[in-house]
Write an enzyme that holds these catalytic residues in place. Structure first.
Site, PDB file in Angstrom:
ATOM      1  N   HIS A  19       0.848  -1.191   0.000  1.00 57.80           N
ATOM      2  CA  HIS A  19       0.000   0.000   0.000  1.00 57.80           C
ATOM      3  C   HIS A  19       0.885   1.243   0.000  1.00 57.80           C
ATOM      4  CE1 HIS A  19      -3.739  -2.199   1.745  1.00 57.80           C
ATOM      5  NE2 HIS A  19      -3.631  -2.329   0.448  1.00 57.80           N
ATOM      6  N   THR A  48       4.134  -0.469  -7.383  1.00 58.52           N
ATOM      7  CA  THR A  48       5.141  -1.150  -6.569  1.00 58.52           C
ATOM      8  C   THR A  48       6.195  -1.809  -7.454  1.00 58.52           C
ATOM      9  OG1 THR A  48       3.519  -1.522  -4.815  1.00 58.52           O
ATOM     10  CG2 THR A  48       5.489  -2.906  -4.787  1.00 58.52           C
ATOM     11  N   GLY A  66      -2.775  -1.656  -8.011  1.00 58.23           N
ATOM     12  CA  GLY A  66      -3.745  -2.365  -7.175  1.00 58.23           C
ATOM     13  C   GLY A  66      -5.180  -1.892  -7.331  1.00 58.23           C
ATOM     14  N   ASP A  71      -4.494  -6.020  -7.820  1.00 60.80           N
ATOM     15  CA  ASP A  71      -4.682  -6.994  -6.737  1.00 60.80           C
ATOM     16  C   ASP A  71      -5.436  -8.213  -7.261  1.00 60.80           C
ATOM     17  OD1 ASP A  71      -3.450  -5.335  -4.852  1.00 60.80           O
ATOM     18  OD2 ASP A  71      -5.337  -4.424  -4.241  1.00 60.80           O
ATOM     19  N   ASP A  91      -1.339  -1.575   4.822  1.00 55.15           N
ATOM     20  CA  ASP A  91      -1.490  -0.547   5.843  1.00 55.15           C
ATOM     21  C   ASP A  91      -2.773  -0.792   6.626  1.00 55.15           C
ATOM     22  OD1 ASP A  91      -1.707   1.722   7.370  1.00 55.15           O
ATOM     23  OD2 ASP A  91      -1.424   3.124   5.708  1.00 55.15           O
ATOM     24  N   HIS A  98      -9.948   0.221  -2.492  1.00 56.16           N
ATOM     25  CA  HIS A  98     -10.076  -1.143  -3.014  1.00 56.16           C
ATOM     26  C   HIS A  98      -9.937  -2.194  -1.906  1.00 56.16           C
ATOM     27  CE1 HIS A  98      -5.815  -0.210  -3.041  1.00 56.16           C
ATOM     28  NE2 HIS A  98      -5.521  -1.472  -3.245  1.00 56.16           N
ATOM     29  N   ASP A 101     -10.894  -5.708  -2.705  1.00 53.73           N
ATOM     30  CA  ASP A 101      -9.894  -6.429  -3.505  1.00 53.73           C
ATOM     31  C   ASP A 101      -8.772  -6.957  -2.618  1.00 53.73           C
ATOM     32  OD1 ASP A 101     -11.385  -5.663  -5.705  1.00 53.73           O
ATOM     33  OD2 ASP A 101     -10.071  -3.984  -6.210  1.00 53.73           O
ATOM     34  N   ARG A 107      -7.646 -13.579   0.995  1.00 51.22           N
ATOM     35  CA  ARG A 107      -8.459 -14.793   1.070  1.00 51.22           C
ATOM     36  C   ARG A 107      -7.931 -15.852   0.105  1.00 51.22           C
ATOM     37  NH1 ARG A 107     -12.411 -17.509  -1.267  1.00 51.22           N
ATOM     38  NH2 ARG A 107     -12.690 -16.077  -2.990  1.00 51.22           N
TER      39      ARG A 107
END
Length: 152
Positions: A19, A48, A66, A71, A91, A98, A101, A107
């Site tokens: 993040h 990133t 992202g 993501d 963070d 998002h 996401d 998950r």
């Protein structure tokens, strides 16, 4: 749910995600661990990944940013068995647009049982583990059996 196994090869496919407030921390971590990481295939969300390439010279397969779907792209790669390990400096103190996401990405990493580091200490443990450079068997959902059961 029934499980089967998959082998994570010695050369890992590693997703790097951070993040905005954590990007510098991830860049510092990648810089510190550049020698270990250069032996592996790196993937990252857009900003990133580009920052890692610019700051370290390491090759990175960058997805979209992202919030723009990156993501979800990383999550899809996890579901396809193409990501072996994820370093995700997120963070927890600031909401991001998002967030759904992000939750989905974490998950999927859990469903497909890949190692995940969400902070520097855990990331250090992962890259310094004897298993980091070795093939490793992990249990994963047996999707074919799952599908067969659903189609009965």
């Amino acid at each position: 749910m029934e499980f089967t196994t998959r082998t994570i090869a010695a050369q890992k496919h590693i997703a790097l995600v951070a993040h905005d407030h954590c990007k510098q921390s991830l860049l510092d971590w990648v810089g510190t661990n550049k020698e270990q990481l250069k032996e592996h295939t790196l993937y990252a969300t857009g900003t990133t990944g580009n920052l890692i390439q610019l700051n370290t010279g390491l090759p990175v397969k960058s997805m979209l940013s992202g919030p723009m779907g990156g993501d979800q792209q990383v999550g899809a790669l996890i579901s396809e068995g193409k990501i072996d390990l994820m370093i995700f400096f997120w963070d927890p103190l600031n909401a991001v647009p998002h967030d759904p996401d992000v939750k989905a990405l974490l998950r999927l990493a859990t469903v497909w049982n890949i190692p995940v580091a969400t902070n520097r200490a855990t990331a250090d443990f992962l890259v310094n583990s004897a298993l980091f450079k070795e093939p490793v068997q992990i249990a994963i959902p047996d999707y074919q059996r799952y599908l067969q059961d659903r189609l009965k």
